[in-house]
Design a protein around this motif. Structure first.
Motif, PDB file in Angstrom:
ATOM      1  N   THR A   1      33.193  -1.097  -5.614  1.00 44.79           N
ATOM      2  CA  THR A   1      33.752  -2.735  -5.514  1.00 44.79           C
ATOM      3  C   THR A   1      32.776  -3.466  -6.479  1.00 44.79           C
ATOM      4  O   THR A   1      33.610  -4.102  -7.378  1.00 44.79           O
ATOM      5  CB  THR A   1      33.632  -3.146  -4.207  1.00 44.79           C
ATOM      6  N   LEU A   2      31.537  -3.198  -6.437  1.00 48.38           N
ATOM      7  CA  LEU A   2      30.674  -4.043  -7.317  1.00 48.38           C
ATOM      8  C   LEU A   2      30.724  -3.723  -8.716  1.00 48.38           C
ATOM      9  O   LEU A   2      30.936  -4.355  -9.707  1.00 48.38           O
ATOM     10  CB  LEU A   2      29.069  -3.782  -6.838  1.00 48.38           C
ATOM     11  N   PHE A   3      31.031  -2.318  -9.071  1.00 55.08           N
ATOM     12  CA  PHE A   3      31.320  -1.748 -10.399  1.00 55.08           C
ATOM     13  C   PHE A   3      32.503  -2.357 -10.979  1.00 55.08           C
ATOM     14  O   PHE A   3      32.509  -2.813 -12.053  1.00 55.08           O
ATOM     15  CB  PHE A   3      31.394  -0.176 -10.276  1.00 55.08           C
ATOM     16  N   ILE A   4      33.809  -2.282 -10.150  1.00 53.10           N
ATOM     17  CA  ILE A   4      34.894  -2.920 -10.844  1.00 53.10           C
ATOM     18  C   ILE A   4      34.934  -4.299 -11.004  1.00 53.10           C
ATOM     19  O   ILE A   4      35.431  -4.663 -11.911  1.00 53.10           O
ATOM     20  CB  ILE A   4      36.008  -2.473  -9.729  1.00 53.10           C
ATOM     21  N   GLU A   5      34.363  -5.021 -10.010  1.00 48.71           N
ATOM     22  CA  GLU A   5      34.038  -6.488 -10.186  1.00 48.71           C
ATOM     23  C   GLU A   5      32.941  -6.826 -11.398  1.00 48.71           C
ATOM     24  O   GLU A   5      33.835  -7.872 -12.170  1.00 48.71           O
ATOM     25  CB  GLU A   5      33.499  -7.211  -8.982  1.00 48.71           C
TER      26      GLU A   5
ATOM     27  N   ASP B   1      41.409   5.867 -14.587  1.00 46.69           N
ATOM     28  CA  ASP B   1      40.477   5.508 -15.642  1.00 46.69           C
ATOM     29  C   ASP B   1      39.222   4.789 -15.156  1.00 46.69           C
ATOM     30  O   ASP B   1      38.103   5.223 -15.401  1.00 46.69           O
ATOM     31  CB  ASP B   1      41.106   4.690 -16.703  1.00 46.69           C
ATOM     32  N   LEU B   2      39.452   3.776 -14.206  1.00 49.27           N
ATOM     33  CA  LEU B   2      38.488   3.155 -13.570  1.00 49.27           C
ATOM     34  C   LEU B   2      37.821   4.119 -12.648  1.00 49.27           C
ATOM     35  O   LEU B   2      36.332   4.084 -12.730  1.00 49.27           O
ATOM     36  CB  LEU B   2      38.868   2.150 -12.771  1.00 49.27           C
ATOM     37  N   ASN B   3      38.112   5.092 -12.088  1.00 52.32           N
ATOM     38  CA  ASN B   3      37.458   5.832 -11.108  1.00 52.32           C
ATOM     39  C   ASN B   3      36.734   7.021 -11.908  1.00 52.32           C
ATOM     40  O   ASN B   3      35.548   7.073 -11.722  1.00 52.32           O
ATOM     41  CB  ASN B   3      38.300   6.850 -10.348  1.00 52.32           C
ATOM     42  N   GLY B   4      37.350   7.471 -13.063  1.00 53.03           N
ATOM     43  CA  GLY B   4      36.495   8.204 -14.053  1.00 53.03           C
ATOM     44  C   GLY B   4      35.353   7.478 -14.659  1.00 53.03           C
ATOM     45  O   GLY B   4      34.222   8.077 -14.587  1.00 53.03           O
ATOM     46  N   LEU B   5      35.431   6.090 -14.855  1.00 52.45           N
ATOM     47  CA  LEU B   5      34.224   5.467 -15.500  1.00 52.45           C
ATOM     48  C   LEU B   5      33.219   5.261 -14.324  1.00 52.45           C
ATOM     49  O   LEU B   5      32.138   5.215 -14.455  1.00 52.45           O
ATOM     50  CB  LEU B   5      34.716   3.895 -15.982  1.00 52.45           C
ATOM     51  N   PHE B   6      33.674   4.984 -13.118  1.00 51.51           N
ATOM     52  CA  PHE B   6      32.766   5.020 -12.084  1.00 51.51           C
ATOM     53  C   PHE B   6      31.871   6.185 -11.813  1.00 51.51           C
ATOM     54  O   PHE B   6      30.743   6.256 -11.665  1.00 51.51           O
ATOM     55  CB  PHE B   6      33.465   4.543 -10.677  1.00 51.51           C
ATOM     56  N   ASN B   7      32.501   7.289 -11.819  1.00 50.25           N
ATOM     57  CA  ASN B   7      31.982   8.645 -11.749  1.00 50.25           C
ATOM     58  C   ASN B   7      30.875   8.774 -12.682  1.00 50.25           C
ATOM     59  O   ASN B   7      29.869   9.313 -12.501  1.00 50.25           O
ATOM     60  CB  ASN B   7      33.023   9.819 -11.473  1.00 50.25           C
ATOM     61  N   GLN B   8      31.171   8.173 -14.067  1.00 53.54           N
ATOM     62  CA  GLN B   8      30.489   8.380 -15.352  1.00 53.54           C
ATOM     63  C   GLN B   8      29.027   7.433 -14.914  1.00 53.54           C
ATOM     64  O   GLN B   8      28.058   7.976 -15.425  1.00 53.54           O
ATOM     65  CB  GLN B   8      31.238   8.213 -16.421  1.00 53.54           C
TER      66      GLN B   8
ATOM     67  N   THR C   1      24.946  -3.350 -18.114  1.00 53.28           N
ATOM     68  CA  THR C   1      24.908  -2.574 -19.464  1.00 53.28           C
ATOM     69  C   THR C   1      26.096  -1.636 -19.681  1.00 53.28           C
ATOM     70  O   THR C   1      26.671  -1.676 -20.587  1.00 53.28           O
ATOM     71  CB  THR C   1      23.331  -1.982 -19.581  1.00 53.28           C
ATOM     72  N   PHE C   2      26.169  -0.979 -18.405  1.00 58.49           N
ATOM     73  CA  PHE C   2      27.411  -0.132 -18.532  1.00 58.49           C
ATOM     74  C   PHE C   2      28.793  -0.546 -18.738  1.00 58.49           C
ATOM     75  O   PHE C   2      29.446  -0.258 -19.471  1.00 58.49           O
ATOM     76  CB  PHE C   2      27.460   0.840 -17.522  1.00 58.49           C
ATOM     77  N   ALA C   3      28.714  -1.920 -18.031  1.00 55.54           N
ATOM     78  CA  ALA C   3      29.975  -2.616 -18.423  1.00 55.54           C
ATOM     79  C   ALA C   3      30.380  -3.234 -19.817  1.00 55.54           C
ATOM     80  O   ALA C   3      31.190  -3.019 -20.135  1.00 55.54           O
ATOM     81  CB  ALA C   3      30.242  -3.682 -17.276  1.00 55.54           C
ATOM     82  N   ARG C   4      29.245  -3.671 -20.326  1.00 56.21           N
ATOM     83  CA  ARG C   4      29.344  -4.152 -21.586  1.00 56.21           C
ATOM     84  C   ARG C   4      29.643  -3.120 -22.359  1.00 56.21           C
ATOM     85  O   ARG C   4      30.552  -3.275 -23.472  1.00 56.21           O
ATOM     86  CB  ARG C   4      27.998  -4.924 -21.984  1.00 56.21           C
ATOM     87  N   GLN C   5      29.168  -1.830 -22.421  1.00 56.68           N
ATOM     88  CA  GLN C   5      29.405  -0.716 -23.220  1.00 56.68           C
ATOM     89  C   GLN C   5      30.859  -0.294 -23.222  1.00 56.68           C
ATOM     90  O   GLN C   5      31.513   0.144 -24.050  1.00 56.68           O
ATOM     91  CB  GLN C   5      28.628   0.405 -22.916  1.00 56.68           C
TER      92      GLN C   5
END
Length: 70
Positions: free
Chosen positions: A16-20, A42-49, A59-63
């Motif tokens: 939840t924090l990651f998606i927000e 795609d969001l789930n894949g990014l979260f796993n990454q 930093t990850f979100a900006r990238q």
């Protein structure tokens, strides 16, 4: 190995924090939320990454936003 309820709860909170955070970054840079650009798979894949990376969530979100907008 058995997964405890607390581990599942912590993972849910982290997701939840990651998606927000990702959505806030998209809004700041484009005026639109994350779901305009990425689907839930795609969001789930990014979260796993993100989980396997050592970057902070900001930093990850900006990238991610930079990569999607390129």
């Amino acid at each position: 190995m058995e997964t405890s309820f607390n581990e599942v709860k912590q993972l849910g909170y982290a997701r939840t924090l990651f998606i927000e955070t990702l959505s806030q970054q998209f809004i700041a840079m484009t005026g639109c939320g994350v779901y305009v650009y990425l689907n839930p798979v795609d969001l789930n894949g990014l979260f796993n990454q993100f989980l396997s990376d050592s970057m902070s969530v900001d930093t990850f979100a900006r990238q991610c936003v930079k990569n999607v907008l390129e």
